[in-house]
Design a protein around this motif. Structure first.
Motif, PDB file in Angstrom:
ATOM      1  N   SER A 116      -6.977 -14.792  -7.743  1.00 67.83           N
ATOM      2  CA  SER A 116      -8.226 -15.590  -7.888  1.00 67.83           C
ATOM      3  C   SER A 116      -8.784 -15.441  -9.068  1.00 67.83           C
ATOM      4  N   THR A 117      -9.746 -16.471  -8.945  1.00 68.57           N
ATOM      5  CA  THR A 117      -9.978 -17.018 -10.805  1.00 68.57           C
ATOM      6  C   THR A 117     -11.025 -16.741 -11.620  1.00 68.57           C
ATOM      7  N   GLY A 118     -11.743 -15.256 -10.243  1.00 74.14           N
ATOM      8  CA  GLY A 118     -12.782 -15.436 -10.710  1.00 74.14           C
ATOM      9  C   GLY A 118     -14.166 -15.750 -10.757  1.00 74.14           C
ATOM     10  N   GLY A 119     -13.618 -16.896 -10.260  1.00 72.29           N
ATOM     11  CA  GLY A 119     -15.051 -17.808  -9.438  1.00 72.29           C
ATOM     12  C   GLY A 119     -14.988 -19.182 -10.270  1.00 72.29           C
ATOM     13  N   LYS A 120     -13.500 -19.529 -11.021  1.00 73.25           N
ATOM     14  CA  LYS A 120     -13.821 -20.598 -12.413  1.00 73.25           C
ATOM     15  C   LYS A 120     -13.699 -21.772 -11.902  1.00 73.25           C
ATOM     16  N   TYR A 139     -16.086 -22.069   8.881  1.00 70.99           N
ATOM     17  CA  TYR A 139     -14.879 -21.989   9.321  1.00 70.99           C
ATOM     18  C   TYR A 139     -13.925 -21.500   9.028  1.00 70.99           C
ATOM     19  N   ARG A 140     -13.475 -21.763   7.491  1.00 66.23           N
ATOM     20  CA  ARG A 140     -12.432 -21.592   6.567  1.00 66.23           C
ATOM     21  C   ARG A 140     -12.863 -20.245   6.611  1.00 66.23           C
ATOM     22  N   LYS A 141     -13.432 -19.523   6.633  1.00 69.74           N
ATOM     23  CA  LYS A 141     -13.517 -18.538   6.409  1.00 69.74           C
ATOM     24  C   LYS A 141     -13.429 -17.655   7.717  1.00 69.74           C
ATOM     25  N   CYS A 142     -14.496 -18.209   8.830  1.00 69.98           N
ATOM     26  CA  CYS A 142     -13.885 -17.632  10.142  1.00 69.98           C
ATOM     27  C   CYS A 142     -11.744 -17.105  10.383  1.00 69.98           C
ATOM     28  N   THR A 176     -15.886 -11.643  -2.691  1.00 72.25           N
ATOM     29  CA  THR A 176     -15.345 -12.842  -2.802  1.00 72.25           C
ATOM     30  C   THR A 176     -14.040 -12.635  -1.942  1.00 72.25           C
ATOM     31  N   VAL A 177     -13.371 -14.468  -1.638  1.00 70.01           N
ATOM     32  CA  VAL A 177     -12.751 -14.189  -1.335  1.00 70.01           C
ATOM     33  C   VAL A 177     -11.315 -15.510  -1.457  1.00 70.01           C
ATOM     34  N   PRO A 178     -10.248 -14.559  -2.035  1.00 71.49           N
ATOM     35  CA  PRO A 178      -9.042 -14.973  -2.877  1.00 71.49           C
ATOM     36  C   PRO A 178      -8.796 -16.165  -2.398  1.00 71.49           C
ATOM     37  N   SER A 179      -7.687 -17.151  -2.821  1.00 67.18           N
ATOM     38  CA  SER A 179      -6.824 -17.608  -1.900  1.00 67.18           C
ATOM     39  C   SER A 179      -5.514 -16.634  -2.106  1.00 67.18           C
ATOM     40  N   TYR A 180      -5.207 -16.998  -0.567  1.00 68.01           N
ATOM     41  CA  TYR A 180      -3.726 -16.220  -0.089  1.00 68.01           C
ATOM     42  C   TYR A 180      -2.226 -16.187   0.371  1.00 68.01           C
ATOM     43  N   PRO A 202     -11.442 -22.833  -7.696  1.00 69.66           N
ATOM     44  CA  PRO A 202     -10.615 -22.190  -6.701  1.00 69.66           C
ATOM     45  C   PRO A 202     -10.026 -23.416  -6.081  1.00 69.66           C
ATOM     46  N   SER A 203     -10.117 -24.129  -7.044  1.00 69.71           N
ATOM     47  CA  SER A 203      -9.560 -25.241  -6.958  1.00 69.71           C
ATOM     48  C   SER A 203      -7.797 -24.896  -7.734  1.00 69.71           C
ATOM     49  N   LEU A 204      -8.072 -24.374  -8.638  1.00 67.88           N
ATOM     50  CA  LEU A 204      -6.905 -23.664  -9.444  1.00 67.88           C
ATOM     51  C   LEU A 204      -6.036 -22.012  -8.477  1.00 67.88           C
ATOM     52  N   SER A 205      -6.764 -21.882  -7.916  1.00 70.54           N
ATOM     53  CA  SER A 205      -6.369 -20.712  -6.765  1.00 70.54           C
ATOM     54  C   SER A 205      -5.688 -21.225  -5.660  1.00 70.54           C
ATOM     55  N   SER A 206      -6.203 -22.421  -5.252  1.00 70.37           N
ATOM     56  CA  SER A 206      -5.312 -22.964  -4.252  1.00 70.37           C
ATOM     57  C   SER A 206      -3.626 -23.931  -4.438  1.00 70.37           C
TER      58      SER A 206
HETATM   59  C1  LIG Z   1     -10.350 -19.954  -2.534  1.00 71.96           C
HETATM   60  C2  LIG Z   1     -11.282 -19.237  -1.650  1.00 71.96           C
HETATM   61  C3  LIG Z   1     -10.957 -19.051  -0.504  1.00 71.96           C
HETATM   62  C4  LIG Z   1     -11.568 -19.444   0.613  1.00 71.96           C
HETATM   63  O1  LIG Z   1     -12.673 -19.702   0.682  1.00 71.96           O
HETATM   64  O2  LIG Z   1     -11.717 -19.701   2.109  1.00 71.96           O
HETATM   65  C5  LIG Z   1     -12.456 -20.519  -2.365  1.00 71.96           C
HETATM   66  N1  LIG Z   1     -12.683 -21.753  -2.878  1.00 71.96           N
HETATM   67  C6  LIG Z   1     -12.164 -22.490  -1.894  1.00 71.96           C
HETATM   68  C7  LIG Z   1     -11.758 -24.084  -2.050  1.00 71.96           C
HETATM   69  C8  LIG Z   1     -12.992 -24.525  -2.719  1.00 71.96           C
HETATM   70  N2  LIG Z   1     -13.383 -24.416  -3.225  1.00 71.96           N
HETATM   71  C9  LIG Z   1     -14.410 -25.335  -3.662  1.00 71.96           C
HETATM   72  C10 LIG Z   1     -13.684 -26.267  -3.789  1.00 71.96           C
HETATM   73  C11 LIG Z   1     -14.172 -27.758  -3.857  1.00 71.96           C
HETATM   74  C12 LIG Z   1     -13.381 -27.707  -5.429  1.00 71.96           C
HETATM   75  C13 LIG Z   1     -13.805 -26.697  -6.183  1.00 71.96           C
HETATM   76  O3  LIG Z   1     -14.497 -26.123  -6.918  1.00 71.96           O
HETATM   77  O4  LIG Z   1     -12.940 -25.942  -7.454  1.00 71.96           O
HETATM   78  C14 LIG Z   1     -12.196 -25.995  -3.192  1.00 71.96           C
HETATM   79  C15 LIG Z   1     -10.765 -26.469  -3.256  1.00 71.96           C
HETATM   80  C16 LIG Z   1     -10.347 -27.174  -2.152  1.00 71.96           C
HETATM   81  O5  LIG Z   1     -11.596 -27.070  -0.742  1.00 71.96           O
HETATM   82  O6  LIG Z   1      -9.132 -27.516  -1.462  1.00 71.96           O
HETATM   83  C17 LIG Z   1     -15.647 -25.289  -4.043  1.00 71.96           C
HETATM   84  C18 LIG Z   1     -16.530 -23.719  -4.021  1.00 71.96           C
HETATM   85  N3  LIG Z   1     -16.219 -22.884  -4.617  1.00 71.96           N
HETATM   86  C19 LIG Z   1     -16.818 -21.546  -4.950  1.00 71.96           C
HETATM   87  C20 LIG Z   1     -18.285 -22.504  -4.961  1.00 71.96           C
HETATM   88  C21 LIG Z   1     -19.661 -22.233  -5.680  1.00 71.96           C
HETATM   89  C22 LIG Z   1     -19.889 -21.197  -6.783  1.00 71.96           C
HETATM   90  O7  LIG Z   1     -18.818 -21.865  -7.409  1.00 71.96           O
HETATM   91  O8  LIG Z   1     -20.505 -20.850  -7.434  1.00 71.96           O
HETATM   92  C23 LIG Z   1     -17.979 -23.641  -5.144  1.00 71.96           C
HETATM   93  C24 LIG Z   1     -18.845 -24.929  -5.144  1.00 71.96           C
HETATM   94  C25 LIG Z   1     -18.893 -25.852  -3.886  1.00 71.96           C
HETATM   95  C26 LIG Z   1     -19.739 -26.951  -3.923  1.00 71.96           C
HETATM   96  O9  LIG Z   1     -19.738 -27.986  -4.573  1.00 71.96           O
HETATM   97  O10 LIG Z   1     -21.708 -26.922  -4.669  1.00 71.96           O
HETATM   98  C27 LIG Z   1     -17.047 -20.903  -4.647  1.00 71.96           C
HETATM   99  C28 LIG Z   1     -15.931 -19.531  -4.010  1.00 71.96           C
HETATM  100  N4  LIG Z   1     -14.801 -20.463  -3.897  1.00 71.96           N
HETATM  101  C29 LIG Z   1     -14.257 -19.522  -3.144  1.00 71.96           C
HETATM  102  C30 LIG Z   1     -12.976 -19.115  -2.700  1.00 71.96           C
HETATM  103  C31 LIG Z   1     -14.255 -17.806  -4.728  1.00 71.96           C
HETATM  104  C32 LIG Z   1     -14.100 -17.947  -5.580  1.00 71.96           C
HETATM  105  C33 LIG Z   1     -12.459 -17.880  -5.593  1.00 71.96           C
HETATM  106  C34 LIG Z   1     -11.289 -18.359  -6.676  1.00 71.96           C
HETATM  107  O11 LIG Z   1     -11.827 -17.017  -7.420  1.00 71.96           O
HETATM  108  O12 LIG Z   1     -10.423 -19.095  -7.297  1.00 71.96           O
HETATM  109  C35 LIG Z   1     -15.900 -17.538  -4.699  1.00 71.96           C
HETATM  110  C36 LIG Z   1     -15.877 -17.923  -5.930  1.00 71.96           C
HETATM  111  C37 LIG Z   1     -16.645 -17.373  -3.099  1.00 71.96           C
HETATM  112  C38 LIG Z   1     -15.958 -17.671  -2.246  1.00 71.96           C
HETATM  113  O13 LIG Z   1     -16.159 -18.124  -1.351  1.00 71.96           O
HETATM  114  O14 LIG Z   1     -15.394 -16.295  -1.811  1.00 71.96           O
HETATM  115  C39 LIG Z   1     -10.257 -21.593  -1.421  1.00 71.96           C
HETATM  116  C40 LIG Z   1      -8.948 -22.131  -1.237  1.00 71.96           C
HETATM  117  C41 LIG Z   1      -8.524 -22.169  -0.002  1.00 71.96           C
HETATM  118  C42 LIG Z   1      -7.382 -21.734  -0.090  1.00 71.96           C
HETATM  119  O15 LIG Z   1      -6.895 -23.045  -0.480  1.00 71.96           O
HETATM  120  O16 LIG Z   1      -6.254 -20.517   0.307  1.00 71.96           O
END
Ligand SMILES: C[C@@]1(CC(=O)O)C2=NC(=C\c3[nH]c(c(CCC(=O)O)c3CC(=O)O)Cc3[nH]c(c(CC(=O)O)c3CCC(=O)O)/C=C3\N/C(=C\2)[C@@H](CCC(=O)O)[C@]3(C)CC(=O)O)/[C@H]1CCC(=O)O
Ligand SMILES: NC(=O)c1ccc[n+]([C@@H]2O[C@H](COP(=O)([O-])OP(=O)(O)OC[C@H]3O[C@@H](n4cnc5c(N)ncnc54)[C@H](O)[C@@H]3O)[C@@H](O)[C@H]2O)c1
Length: 195
Positions: free
Chosen positions: A124-128, A24-27, A109-113, A130-134
């Motif tokens: 983007s944090t290179g996936g390290k 849903y978030r991606k859509c 990947t989808v960055p925060s924006y 996502p919470s910091l991106s947010s």
């Molecule tokens: C930016 C954002 C965009 C979006 O998704 O729309 C995004 N993740 C968001 C939120 C978020 N995601 C997660 C949490 C929980 C806390 C945490 O883990 O930190 C939160 C925080 C929250 O929900 O607030 C969990 C999580 N995320 C990934 C994995 C799998 C893994 O690491 O393998 C897991 C673990 C799953 C599990 O629990 O098993 C992977 C990815 N998430 C990415 C993007 C890409 C890298 C972005 C970067 O480089 O920073 C990447 C690599 C691929 C991708 O999805 O493109 C969006 C912020 C929306 C905003 O506020 O703008």
């Protein structure tokens, strides 16, 4: 390391596989940049109702045929094996694919924006982390408020006129660089000087 590009999505078929929170978030994000998204899933969370004007829902489990014509695919099911299968298939076919639980398999990947009119800042944090991106997004959202939409429109209009009026590259660059020192109010009052 992933390379940042700004891509025109309208001409591409986009398919998201999965109907949960992440799908849903991606859509929703895609729909800020394009008119239609297809979603294939065995089930959909209720939130999808609010998007139903702009998404094409297909209620079924993933099959290869559903992404045959898609250039951009998001694998967002809660089944790691299915996500992996989608990722591997797309990579083999040269499609852009984001596997939400496997950054290694993703070729984007989808960055925060934040987006204020034509100002787009992505993080983007290179996936390290996502919470910091947010978190960083929220900080930038305070600094770059809604007034930037008008600010950038004015800068864009003035720039086109400056380019027409000044052939001398050095002078042109000096003017264009100095414009961004002005506040929105200053830019509004200087506007007529350039138009
Ligand atoms: C930016 C954002 C965009 C979006 O998704 O729309 C995004 N993740 C968001 C939120 C978020 N995601 C997660 C949490 C929980 C806390 C945490 O883990 O930190 C939160 C925080 C929250 O929900 O607030 C969990 C999580 N995320 C990934 C994995 C799998 C893994 O690491 O393998 C897991 C673990 C799953 C599990 O629990 O098993 C992977 C990815 N998430 C990415 C993007 C890409 C890298 C972005 C970067 O480089 O920073 C990447 C690599 C691929 C991708 O999805 O493109 C969006 C912020 C929306 C905003 O506020 O703008
Ligand atoms: N990238 C990110 O930002 C991020 C954030 C959190 C979680 N995740 C990962 O994303 C995955 C999905 O998370 P969620 O919270 O959206 O899960 P969810 O359980 O809410 O939704 C999963 C969806 O996948 C569908 N599905 C399952 N198997 C299917 C199949 N074979 N074909 C079609 N659809 C199928 C289900 O019907 C459901 O709609 C999780 O496994 C988690 O590891 C990623």
């Amino acid at each position: 390391m992933l390379y940042p590009i700004n891509i025109k999505l309208e001409e591409l078929e986009i398919t998201v596989v999965g109907g949960g929170k992440v799908a849903y978030r991606k859509c929703k994000n895609f729909l800020h940049f394009t008119k239609e998204v297809r979603v294939i899933s065995t089930d959909f969370i209720d939130a999808f109702d609010e998007l139903k004007e702009d998404i094409k829902l297909i209620k079924d489990s993933y099959k290869e045929k559903y992404i045959k014509n898609s250039s951009v695919v998001v694998a967002a099911t809660n089944n790691r094996q299915v996500n992996k299968e989608i990722g591997e298939h797309c990579r083999k076919c040269g499609k852009l694919v984001n596997v939400v639980d496997d950054i290694e398999l993703s070729n984007f990947t989808v960055p925060s924006y934040i987006k204020k009119g034509d100002l787009l800042i992505s993080i983007s944090t290179g996936g390290k982390s996502p919470s910091l991106s947010s978190r960083i997004k929220k900080e930038l959202d305070d600094k770059y408020d809604d007034s930037y939409e008008e600010y950038i429109n004015l800068l864009g209009e003035i720039r086109q006129n400056v380019i027409k009026k000044y052939d001398d590259m050095v002078e042109r660059k000096k003017i264009l660089n100095s414009l961004v020192d002005l506040t929105l109010e200053e830019l509004r009052s200087e506007y007529n000087k350039y138009i």
